[in-house]
Structures are given as C-alpha cells and as structure tokens.
Design a protein around this motif. Structure first.
Motif, short mmCIF file in Angstrom:
data_model
loop_
_atom_site.label_atom_id
_atom_site.label_comp_id
_atom_site.label_asym_id
_atom_site.label_seq_id
_atom_site.Cartn_x
_atom_site.Cartn_y
_atom_site.Cartn_z
N PHE A 18 8.12 -2.71 -4.33
CA PHE A 18 7.07 -2.59 -5.34
C PHE A 18 6.64 -3.96 -5.87
N GLY A 19 7.54 -4.93 -5.81
CA GLY A 19 7.17 -6.27 -6.25
C GLY A 19 6.07 -6.89 -5.41
N ILE A 57 0.83 -1.21 0.00
CA ILE A 57 0.00 0.00 0.00
C ILE A 57 0.86 1.26 0.00
N PHE A 58 1.88 1.26 0.83
CA PHE A 58 2.69 2.47 1.01
C PHE A 58 4.00 2.43 0.24
N LEU A 61 17.69 -2.36 -5.39
CA LEU A 61 16.97 -3.62 -5.28
C LEU A 61 15.89 -3.56 -4.20
N LEU A 62 16.14 -2.83 -3.13
CA LEU A 62 15.13 -2.71 -2.08
C LEU A 62 13.85 -2.08 -2.62
N ILE A 95 7.61 4.52 0.99
CA ILE A 95 8.67 3.90 1.78
C ILE A 95 9.84 3.43 0.92
N ALA A 96 9.63 3.29 -0.39
CA ALA A 96 10.74 2.89 -1.27
C ALA A 96 11.72 4.04 -1.39
#
Length: 305
Positions: free
Chosen positions: A102-103, A53-54, A96-97, A58-59
């Motif tokens: 998002f994955g 959701i977030f 990658l994080l 947060i990415a």
C-alpha cells in the motif's frame, strides 16, 4: 474517373506523414532497446504501478495498511519473516508486506502530484520568459533563481514547519521548490527554438502568441521535459521519503515507506526487517525511474540538468 467527380485522397497517406510517424517510432524504440538498463527500469516501474493499482487485492492483510486507522495484532508483534508474513510484522503486529504494498500508492501519488504541479507552474513561466525575454524574462527567471539558491530539502522543511507535518503539506512543499527547475529547462529550450523557421512562419501567417507557444514551440521541446520528468519522479519520491523519515511527511499509521523506516530504526539491529524492506522498496523505485530516465535520454538524444 468520370467528369464532375472528385477522387477522394487520404491526406495522411498522400503525404506519407503516417509512414514517417511509424518510422520515427521504430527508430526511437530501437534506441530505447539498445540500453538494457532502460528495459529493466521500465519493468520495475510497471511492477510498482501494478502493485499500487491492485493493492487491495494482492495485499494479504489489507486491514493492516489503513491510512488513518489500522488493524493491530499485538500478540503477533515483531514476528520475523515467515510463510504467513513474508516480510515479518511490525511493533503493532501489522503485516509488513501489506504495508509496503500500500505504501507504493502513497509514493507514486506524491511523486506524480509534485511533478504535475511543478510542471504546471514552471512550464508556462519558462515559455513566457523565453519567448518574450527582456524585462519580463528577467523578472521571471530571477524569481526562479531565488528559489534555486536555497537547497530544495531545506526550503521544503521550512514550508512544512510553517504549515504542519502531513502528506498533503509535504507534497505542497516539495512542489513549491521544484517548479524553478522546469522553468529554467523550458526557458533554455525556448531560446534555442523560438527563431526556427516554423515559428517564424507561424508569426508570418498571423498566429497569436498563445498558439505559437503551445502549438508550435511546446510540442517541439517535449523530449527534454519527458526525460526530466522520468528522472525527477524517483528524486521526488526520495525527498518525500526523507521528509517522512524526519517525521514531517505522512504521519502514522499511514503506510509510507520513509515513515516506516524511521519507526523501524529504533529496533535495529535485532528486528532488521522493519527497515530493510521499506528501504528496499524506496531503493528499487528510485533505481527504476533513474534507469528509465537514462533510457529515454538516450532515445531522444537530449541532455537535461
């Protein structure tokens, strides 16, 4: 009470239905809490849902996780995990994080779509086949058996090859092979309850078939369906990741965990982080749904295939 007046009585409180509902809820919650693994599973699932959701907030590098186009930083390619990139960077210098975060959206979207479609087909088929029986039931259940006779992954691969690789077609393919399991589950449950007293009473007062199926029978077989849904979510995500790993699911540059793992295998063992972190995400979310499903099974005291 004076003459000519009627005392108002709350029908829920008068027959104690609300109290019984609370008591049943407490009993179910107690059973659920008796299995510590179910609490862990629920926590894992909530974590991934909140992450999905977030994700844009947060990415750390949301531009690196686009579904159709992504930012590239070739001067930062193959950086090992660090404070700037806790999971390292990939072959295009993307964080990658951010891509793993998002994955989670793609994996949950795939699992939810697959099971909603599968239940939308399988539940009505099972209800009709179990209630009517006879030739109608035989034809419907033999049709389901034809789909069940072919391994799910093999049939999904055949459907995708007939269409074209992509996330949407992967979801359609998995849905096509999943509905017979719900048809078979619901069919067996309907056979066990359709002669119960409350169903006979509904027939006796002239209720129509649709009302009997969806107002009398269906609510009383929701427990095994709920348990199977929670167990199948993890398996559906795993199958979707498997198709992505084979190049038949979500296509690059989409941040799908199976696709990311497949891309990273070419750089093993030196760039281990490219496969480790997407693979760990797959492992955790599947583990979470399995723990949650086991807890729900104990809570409802049901068995599912």
């Amino acid at each position: 009470m004076t003459e000519g007046t009627v005392e108002e009585v709350d029908p829920i409180e008068s027959d104690g239905r609300f109290d019984r509902f609370l008591e049943d809820a407490r009993r179910l919650l107690y059973r659920f809490r008796q299995n510590p693994m179910s609490i862990i599973g629920l926590g894992i699932i909530i974590f991934f849902i909140l992450m999905a959701i977030f994700a844009p907030w947060i990415a750390p590098y949301p531009g690196d996780a686009g579904y159709k186009t992504t930012d590239t930083h070739f001067d930062q390619r193959f950086e090992a995990p660090s404070l700037d990139h806790p999971m390292g960077t990939d072959q295009a210098g993307r964080d990658l994080l951010s891509r793993v975060i998002f994955g989670s959206r793609l994996s949950l979207q795939l699992g939810l779509f697959v099971l909603v479609v599968a239940m939308g087909i399988g539940i009505p088929v099972g209800l009709v086949a179990g209630y009517y029986g006879g030739k109608i039931g035989t034809v419907l259940m033999r049709t389901a058996d034809v789909f069940l006779s072919v391994p799910a992954l093999v049939l999904a691969l055949a459907v995708i090859v007939a269409l074209e690789p992509g996330l949407r077609n992967a979801m359609i393919a998995i849905s096509i092979v999943w509905w017979p399991w719900y048809a078979r589950l619901v069919y067996g449950e309907v056979l066990s309850v359709k002669e119960e007293t409350y169903v006979q009473a509904a027939r006796g007062i002239g209720s129509g078939t649709r009302r009997i199926l969806f107002r009398e029978i269906f609510p009383n077989i929701l427990s095994p369906i709920t348990v199977k849904f929670s167990l199948d979510m993890g398996y559906a995500i795993l199958v979707g990741a498997g198709l992505g790993f084979l190049g038949l699911g979500a296509q690059p540059p989409a941040p799908e965990w199976g696709t990311m793992t497949a891309q990273g295998r070419d750089y093993l063992p030196r760039r281990w982080w490219l496969t480790t972190f997407p693979g760990l995400a797959i492992f955790l979310i599947v583990l979470g749904f399995n723990f949650l499903g086991d807890g729900l099974r104990d809570m409802f005291d049901v068995e599912v295939d």
